[in-house]
Design a protein around this motif. Sequence first.
Motif, short mmCIF file in Angstrom:
data_model
loop_
_atom_site.label_atom_id
_atom_site.label_comp_id
_atom_site.label_asym_id
_atom_site.label_seq_id
_atom_site.Cartn_x
_atom_site.Cartn_y
_atom_site.Cartn_z
N GLY A 159 -15.43 -6.07 -1.66
CA GLY A 159 -14.11 -5.72 -2.23
C GLY A 159 -13.61 -6.28 -3.36
O GLY A 159 -12.30 -6.16 -3.44
N ALA A 160 -14.23 -7.53 -3.80
CA ALA A 160 -13.44 -8.33 -4.99
C ALA A 160 -13.11 -7.48 -6.23
O ALA A 160 -11.87 -7.70 -6.74
N SER A 161 -13.80 -6.28 -6.41
CA SER A 161 -13.22 -5.44 -7.25
C SER A 161 -11.81 -4.70 -7.45
O SER A 161 -11.22 -4.36 -8.25
N PHE A 162 -11.41 -4.77 -6.03
CA PHE A 162 -10.07 -4.30 -5.75
C PHE A 162 -8.92 -5.26 -6.10
O PHE A 162 -7.69 -4.81 -6.14
N LEU A 163 -9.23 -6.44 -6.15
CA LEU A 163 -8.25 -7.42 -6.52
C LEU A 163 -7.52 -7.06 -7.52
O LEU A 163 -8.16 -7.02 -8.86
N ARG A 164 -6.20 -7.08 -7.79
CA ARG A 164 -5.40 -6.79 -9.00
C ARG A 164 -3.99 -7.77 -8.78
O ARG A 164 -3.42 -7.67 -7.57
N LYS A 165 -3.73 -8.49 -9.94
CA LYS A 165 -2.55 -9.41 -9.80
C LYS A 165 -1.37 -8.26 -9.51
O LYS A 165 -1.22 -7.33 -10.08
N ASP A 179 -0.46 -7.01 -6.55
CA ASP A 179 -0.71 -6.57 -5.04
C ASP A 179 -0.32 -7.66 -3.98
O ASP A 179 -0.30 -8.74 -4.18
N ALA A 180 0.21 -6.98 -2.87
CA ALA A 180 0.56 -8.03 -1.88
C ALA A 180 -0.80 -7.93 -0.81
O ALA A 180 -1.38 -6.92 -0.70
N TYR A 211 -2.05 -4.00 -0.78
CA TYR A 211 -0.95 -2.99 -1.09
C TYR A 211 -0.29 -3.16 -2.43
O TYR A 211 -0.05 -4.22 -3.05
N ASP A 212 -0.27 -2.04 -2.95
CA ASP A 212 0.54 -1.88 -4.19
C ASP A 212 1.82 -1.86 -4.30
O ASP A 212 2.31 -1.07 -3.56
N THR A 213 2.41 -2.87 -4.79
CA THR A 213 4.01 -3.23 -4.38
C THR A 213 4.82 -2.11 -5.13
O THR A 213 5.81 -2.16 -4.78
N THR A 214 4.31 -1.60 -6.22
CA THR A 214 5.14 -0.66 -7.05
C THR A 214 4.97 0.80 -6.26
O THR A 214 6.22 1.21 -6.12
N ALA A 215 3.75 1.28 -6.04
CA ALA A 215 3.69 2.39 -5.52
C ALA A 215 3.88 2.44 -3.81
O ALA A 215 3.93 3.60 -3.29
N ARG A 216 3.71 1.39 -3.45
CA ARG A 216 3.82 1.34 -1.97
C ARG A 216 2.91 1.90 -1.32
O ARG A 216 3.06 2.89 -0.18
N PHE A 217 1.78 1.72 -1.36
CA PHE A 217 0.62 2.27 -0.57
C PHE A 217 -0.67 1.36 -0.50
O PHE A 217 -0.75 0.33 -1.52
#
Length: 138
Positions: free
Chosen positions: A81-87, A89-90, A109-115
């Motif tokens: 799942g490393a490809s999912f890592l995005r600055k 995110d929580a 978790y996407d902190t902007t969209a909250r999902f």
Amino acid sequence: MRIIPSIMLSAALTAAGVQAQAAPNEKGEAKLAKEIEGRVAGKPVSCINFRDIRSSRIIDGTAIVYETSGRKIYVNRPTSGASFLRKGDALVTRTSLSQLCNVDIVRLYDTTARFERGSVGLGQFVPYEKVKSAANGG
């Protein structure tokens, strides 16, 4: 006859997607190299204590950096799942232990969209310590 153009279009889009995905990893690797610059890698460990973690940072598509007390950081390159890592995110981890281990799953978790956007399976934690130089006395 329409099948062949469709297959070619599909192959071209797949190749473009692979190339687009490779670029962030190269950027991530460069950012990680800067992060560990001036540090020496130690022997990988399976777990780190939660109480020692001061902060964590995501290196896009590459790794999670855990900063601990003192001069040490731990770099974790997820086994999946490393490809999912995005600055931005929580990182959310549920464990009954007082340690974060290489068998744990971290949800993103996407902190902007909250999902929840995905998850990563942690790998070994590689410790990095700053190099002591004679010029600065230690």
